[in-house]
Structure formats: C-alpha cells, structure tokens
Write a protein that holds these residues in place. Structure first.
Motif, mmCIF file in Angstrom:
data_model
loop_
_atom_site.group_PDB
_atom_site.id
_atom_site.type_symbol
_atom_site.label_atom_id
_atom_site.label_comp_id
_atom_site.label_asym_id
_atom_site.label_seq_id
_atom_site.Cartn_x
_atom_site.Cartn_y
_atom_site.Cartn_z
ATOM 1 N N LEU A 119 5.643 17.600 -29.128
ATOM 2 C CA LEU A 119 4.660 16.520 -29.050
ATOM 3 C C LEU A 119 5.346 15.173 -28.820
ATOM 4 O O LEU A 119 4.960 14.396 -27.942
ATOM 5 N N GLN A 135 4.935 13.111 -25.035
ATOM 6 C CA GLN A 135 3.895 12.107 -25.230
ATOM 7 C C GLN A 135 4.342 10.713 -24.798
ATOM 8 O O GLN A 135 5.370 10.222 -25.230
ATOM 9 N N LYS A 180 -6.821 11.223 -31.179
ATOM 10 C CA LYS A 180 -6.507 12.530 -30.622
ATOM 11 C C LYS A 180 -5.092 12.949 -31.034
ATOM 12 O O LYS A 180 -4.864 14.078 -31.472
ATOM 13 N N THR A 181 -4.162 12.023 -30.911
ATOM 14 C CA THR A 181 -2.774 12.354 -31.265
ATOM 15 C C THR A 181 -2.642 12.584 -32.763
ATOM 16 O O THR A 181 -1.920 13.474 -33.209
ATOM 17 N N SER A 216 -4.869 13.863 -34.699
ATOM 18 C CA SER A 216 -5.356 15.225 -34.965
ATOM 19 C C SER A 216 -4.310 16.274 -34.609
ATOM 20 O O SER A 216 -4.099 17.231 -35.356
ATOM 21 N N GLN A 217 -3.661 16.072 -33.475
ATOM 22 C CA GLN A 217 -2.621 17.029 -33.064
ATOM 23 C C GLN A 217 -1.482 17.066 -34.086
ATOM 24 O O GLN A 217 -0.936 18.119 -34.398
ATOM 25 N N LYS A 276 -0.342 20.143 -37.417
ATOM 26 C CA LYS A 276 0.975 20.740 -37.685
ATOM 27 C C LYS A 276 1.514 20.390 -39.071
ATOM 28 O O LYS A 276 2.124 21.217 -39.739
#
Lengths: 416, 416
Positions: B204, B208, B242-243, B245-246, B250
C-alpha cells in the motif's frame, strides 16, 4: 593575533521549508563555533532551487567572512549546492578520486548497480581542500574564493558532525588564530520572573562583557547563561566564579542549581541531606508532583508515595478530610488544603505533607474560577503554610504551574 | 481566485545563533503553512541587534508577500523586533489596553512589583490587527504595510502556537483564498512496532501517491501520516477515507485514534462511554499513569484518584497488601501486583483497578533486574490479568514504557 570574523550558516533543503525536519544542524554548528569564539550573525534556510540558492550565496558573500553551507551535496537532481556556487563563482569542478572510489566500492559491495547520478557526489571545486566523508558518500569542501572562506558540508547530521569535528574545527582554529577558550555556566532560578531578575541585575548585565550574562525563560524557571572567554581554563573559571558571586549576592534567594540540575533533583537532594520524607495529597495535579519527585534517582529514601484524591469521596474516605470542611468550605479552600496536607503526612508517616487542590478547568468548581489553586505545606515540627494562587492558561498549563509552585514552596521551606 | 503568495519566516534571537535552542518554531510554522498550501521560500535567524534585524526585514519586504516574525516581543532590552520594524516602516506604536490590563493584573495577583520594562510588551502598531496572547503576556500583531503582510508572534513556542492556531491560520486562509487543498490525516497505533506496521502495509505504501502514506515512530506509539491533495474538501476527504479503510483492514486492531488524539484521551472516552471508573496503584510509575488520565478534560467522571505506593509500608498500610505476600513473594511480583490492583479498586470504589510494580533502577530490587515490571488489571465483573515485562532503558524510559503499556492494556480491555 585574533581576527574578529563574521560568519553565517546556510542550510539548503526544501524539507526544512516544509517543516519535515528542524534545522538542528545550524544549532549544533552554532554551539560548536561559539565555543571557538566565532560569531555567527545569521542562519538562513533556502529550498532546492538554483536561483534562490545563488542569491542567498551572493548575500552571504557580501556580509560574512566565513560561510558554512549544509546540504545539497547528494546524488539527486534536487541537490544543487555545487551548481549554485559554480554559477556565482565560475570555479571549475573536478572529480575527487578517493570519494569516487568509495562510492563505487559501496555499490559493488552491496551488489547494486551504480546509477550515473551517484558520481555527481564526487565532484569538488578545483583548488579546494576536500573533507573526506568517513560516514557517507559526498565529501565536504573548503573553498577560498575572493575574500571569503566557504565550507560545504553534507546535510545528513552524522556526516556533517563527523567532518566538522575532525576537520573543520581544527581548520577554523588555525584560520582565526583563536587561542581563546570559551566556557558557559548556566545558573537556575525559581520564584522570580524574567523581568524582575533582569531588573535586579540590570547594571551587572549592561556593564559586563566577560562573562556575558544572558537571561532565558524556560518552562521550569528562569536561567542565566554566563559565557566567559580567556586564554586558560583557570582564568575563565575565575571569571565565572566571580560573576556568579556577584549575581548570587543580589538574587541568591532564588538560585537553586547549575547547568542540567532540575528543581526536583535539588528538592530530593535537600530532603536527603535533612533526612526528611515528604508525601503529597494531589487533587488537580493528579500525581504530577509525586511523579516528578519519583523521577529522580534515589527518591525512594525521601518519598514513600502519595495519594491522588481527585474525587471528593477520595478526599473524605481515603485521606480523611472532614465532611464538614467539604460541606462548609468546599474542596477548593484553604481549610481543605490544610487537612489534605496534614492527613497525607500522617497516613504515609512523612515529615512533610504538601497538598494541591484547585480548578484546572475547563469548568468552574464550587463557583471558583479556573486557575484557582490552593497549596498547603505542613511539617511535623509545627510549620504550616497555605497559599492561594490564580494561574493562567489551559488545563495542563495550570496543572504544570501548580506543580512547579509546589516545588518552589518545598524548596524555600527546606532552605530556610 | 488563488494567489500564489511567497512567504518567509524570520526568527529573532541571539540564543538561536548561539545554538542554545533549535529553531523549532520555524519547523512547526512551516508544517502548518504547507498544509494550507502557502509556500515558504526562506527561513532566516538574526540576533538581537537593531540594525541587523532591520536589514533582514528590508530584505524580506523585497522578496516575500507574507512575513512571519517570531521572537523579540518580550519585556527586556534585548527584545527589539518592534523597534526594528518601526525603524523601517515609520509606523507609530500605541498601547494595547487589554494586554496592558492583563500584564498589570498578573503582577498584582502575584503580589509582585511590575517593573517598568514590562509595559513594553503591550505596545502594538497603530492600525494593526492585535492577536491577543491567551497563554503569556506579549500580544502578536498582523500589520499590513506597503504590499506586505507582516505577522509578529511571540518566540515562546506555547504562546506562538496558540496564537497561530486560533488567529493566524484562519486569517491566512481568508487572505490567500487557497482552493488547492492539502489535507493530512494522522492515524495512531499502539501495541505494534514501526517495522511490523510497515511490513503489513508495504504494498500500500509503495503503490500509493495520493494520499501519500508516511510512517513515523514517536514516544507514545506509531503514527501514519496520510497527505492528500485535491480541489475540494469532499474529494480530499474521500481519498483519505478510502485509504484509511484499506489501512484499518490490515492493522485496525492496533488503531486507537486520529490526529492529536492521545491514548489517554481514548481510554477516558471509552471509560465514559462504558460508564466505568478506574483507579491505579502505582509503585515505580510514581503517579505518572494517574497524572496522564487526569490530564484529560473530563477525567473527573472516570478517575476518582489513585494511590502512589512507592514504599513497601504504603503498600501494606494504605493499600492493604498482605504482609505475607510481601514477605514471601516480594513487592515486585505477580501476587503483589494483583493485590495492589484489587485493593486500590476496592478502596477507591472503582470498577477497574490497575497496578504497576517493578524496578525502575538504577539498582536491582529484591534481586530482580532493572526493567522488570508487573502490571495487573482487575475488573469488578471478575476479569483479571497480570503480566510481566522487561523494559529496556534508563529509569525514566522504563517508567514511561510501563505507563504506556498500562494504557495499552486498559485500552485493549475496554475495546474487547
């Protein structure tokens, strides 16, 4: 003969202008140079932009004798210190063979391809004194150009410090012909404001050149930094001692220590010396006072512990403050403070009890405004003191100031 | 319409040129301004010298639109920022009544004589927008002069930050009309190391670009800073969400808060939500844990207080740890930790009891090595946990780590 040279520090790097790091290189360099008697008149930070770096260099050339430049010597296209200096000076560059060899070795040892940009780091100005980088890749340089001395250093702190310590400081000592020793002594005070201290010492501060006397306000009190110059350590120490005596003759009542000593260390030391124990009952300070004492090595012999009685019920049930006191006078009162100090001292079997009760905010308590604090001190031999304060600031500034005031009160009690 | 304004920061103070402090004000300001899309092209530091300050001001006037000046507004003769600006601008000064009143009040409340130099701090330029100093004495100012905007700020970091947050940033946003929005979101984690976090998020972080993801280790845990750009707040917020949540998919188990939120605030919030009270029995941490909780606004509803039982006798007499436990198991033991947590919870009538007992150093205790710490957690509904830790570091690093681990334990308990 000693020359009085003007110097300045230029840091190159956009990361400084974005606030990603602080310019600690300038601080470290300034401290080292000050100790060699070199006067720094400016620090400048400029980003990774060729024209702006060049302008800053031109300005430095016009106003300073020695210019120290940190950063911008690396392998990337952002690293423009050499290019900007070349644009201004028209000096030629050449490859420094030992540095190039080191760069090549690094990549072969790590089985990595050396991208061409890495060789950029080995370029130095013709005729410069190259300062080999033991820690990293890019060498530093000393360049004499027109009437200026330029000292280029890597921006990575570990590399910069290594080069400065090994090569730059000895070079500058020779260059300036400075045999002078410079030594600082910090005197620490509590219970007096910065302006009152300065007022008391005004004539001394103004008349005095060696040592110089500089006041500085800090969170935990007021400092005076004395800085003396001379040709031998004995002479410098005598100057510092003499001025210290003159200062203490005027404001010695507020003096608690030197250099790195903290007020809590001095309080613990005095308690040990007098073989006394202290315990605190803390409301708004919430354990901060006891924690400060226990942070000191050896606190176990002088502080058995304490009680944080934040809630009214804890004041009553654990500390044993009389319900009538709380009902009639409130928890934020002289009377409650005195009982808290008395009872914590009895219950924890200490010679001294101290208490803190007040309003840290954000809301009023019992109609008392935010910042109202009572501190009481009780000693087994019958001494009793209680004071009301109005501290300014937010919740944690008020809690800090109350804790510091408590340390001041116990310090004054132990000294008297 | 967005104006592309040039700005710079000037810090006034010889202490910076002597290397006594680093220019952390410039770093903090740069970071805040960068987030508002304001470009900083230079930082300059100049000493307490009238002519040199004036020259630096003249230069700033010629090359920048907005100039932020920190320091030199205090009460002493060294404080020359106003004088230098007056010399350059010929603007008149006047006394700011609310600031003068505040200064006078301070001295009368503290029963100190106000020396005349203190009134210097209340002087402001006619027609300037005065920035009231809630934390200290000297107000800041915004002065429009010729085509420049000058923002004068105190040098004491706490005062400067308060004024900038409350007054300067909103002013600059209006002034610049900046629509290219840059927004940061800091995610905070506890109970996971920096490299483990980075390992989990490696793909990520590498893939990103908007937002960027930067990990940062701090004393109180691990941060991730996400920085997103875009033309509307809605768009930027969506990118950040959004990021986030990603990331939480994890490593969400270790996440406790955003931005300035602290772990102690989150613990207080969870306690409030669950209507639970906590009390701590602290030995080596000496009140640090309770102090952290009470530093939070609104802690009174969840923390009635605590007992600092540093000495063995306090553990027995005040906390009521059984003498046999101390005799047979020692104070640095699971058993002692459990009794401490149980008893403090009973005595202070809290739902949860937590305890800290161990060896902060410098010497061993009861044969246990420095760094050995037991933390116990007891809850009224029957939950019980006790853990042994071996922390590395000096006395105060060990005490800090124990306190932080206690916060982690109670946080995990409350979440589960």
């Amino acid at each position: 003969m000693t020359k009085q040279l003007k110097s300045e520090i230029v840091a190159v790097g956009t990361e400084l202008l974005l606030g990603q790091i602080a310019n600690t290189n300038a601080q470290w360099l300034s401290e080292k140079l000050a100790l060699q008697g070199i006067n720094i008149y400016h620090h400048t930070v400029v980003g990774d932009n060729l024209q702006r770096i060049k302008k800053v260099f031109e300005q430095a050339q016009n106003r300073s004798d020695i210019i120290l430049v940190t950063g911008g010597l690396g392998p990337t296209e952002d690293d423009l210190t050499r290019e900007a200096f070349q644009l201004m000076s028209n000096l030629e560059m050449t490859e420094h063979a030992p540095s190039m060899k080191k760069i090549k070795n690094y990549f072969s040892r790590h089985n990595q391809n050396m991208t061409p940009n890495n060789s950029r780091q080995a370029r130095v100005f013709k005729g410069s004194k190259v300062l080999f980088n033991r820690v990293g890749m890019a060498p530093g340089m000393i360049v004499k150009h027109e009437s200026n001395t330029w000292i280029f250093l890597p921006g990575v702190p570990g590399e910069m410090k290594d080069i400065v310590t090994h090569d730059v400081l000895p070079f500058l000592q020779e260059e300036t012909g400075n045999k002078e020793l410079i030594k600082s002594l910090v005197l620490k005070f509590i219970g007096i404001g910065e302006s009152a201290l300065e007022h008391e010492l005004k004539s001394l501060i103004q008349s005095q050149q060696n040592p110089t006397i500089a006041p500085l306000a800090q969170n935990n009190g007021i400092l005076l930094r004395l800085t003396a110059k001379g040709e031998s350590e004995k002479y410098v120490d005598e100057l510092l001692d003499k001025t210290k005596s003159q200062i203490l003759a005027k404001v010695g009542d507020y003096f608690f220590g030197e250099n790195d000593q903290t007020i809590e260390q001095e309080v613990v030391r005095l308690l040990q010396e007098q073989n006394k124990k202290i315990a605190a009952a803390e409301s708004l300070t919430g354990g901060m006072f006891t924690n400060k004492l226990i942070s000191v090595n050896g606190a176990s012999s002088v502080c058995p512990g304490g009680i944080v009685s934040y809630d009214k019920k804890v004041k009553q049930n654990i500390l044993g403050v009389a319900p009538e006191t709380i009902k009639n006078k409130g928890t934020v009162s002289e009377e409650c403070a005195i009982e808290m100090a008395q009872n914590v001292s009895q219950k924890l079997d200490s010679d001294i009890g101290i208490s803190f009760t007040g309003v840290a905010g954000p809301d009023r308590v019992e109609g008392k405004p935010v910042g109202t604090v009572y501190i009481a001190l009780i000693s087994k031999d019958g001494y009793q003191l209680v004071q009301r304060f109005e501290f300014m600031g937010n919740r944690n500034i008020i809690r800090n100031r109350a804790t510091l005031k408590g340390l001041e009160i116990i310090f004054n009690f132990l000294k008297s």
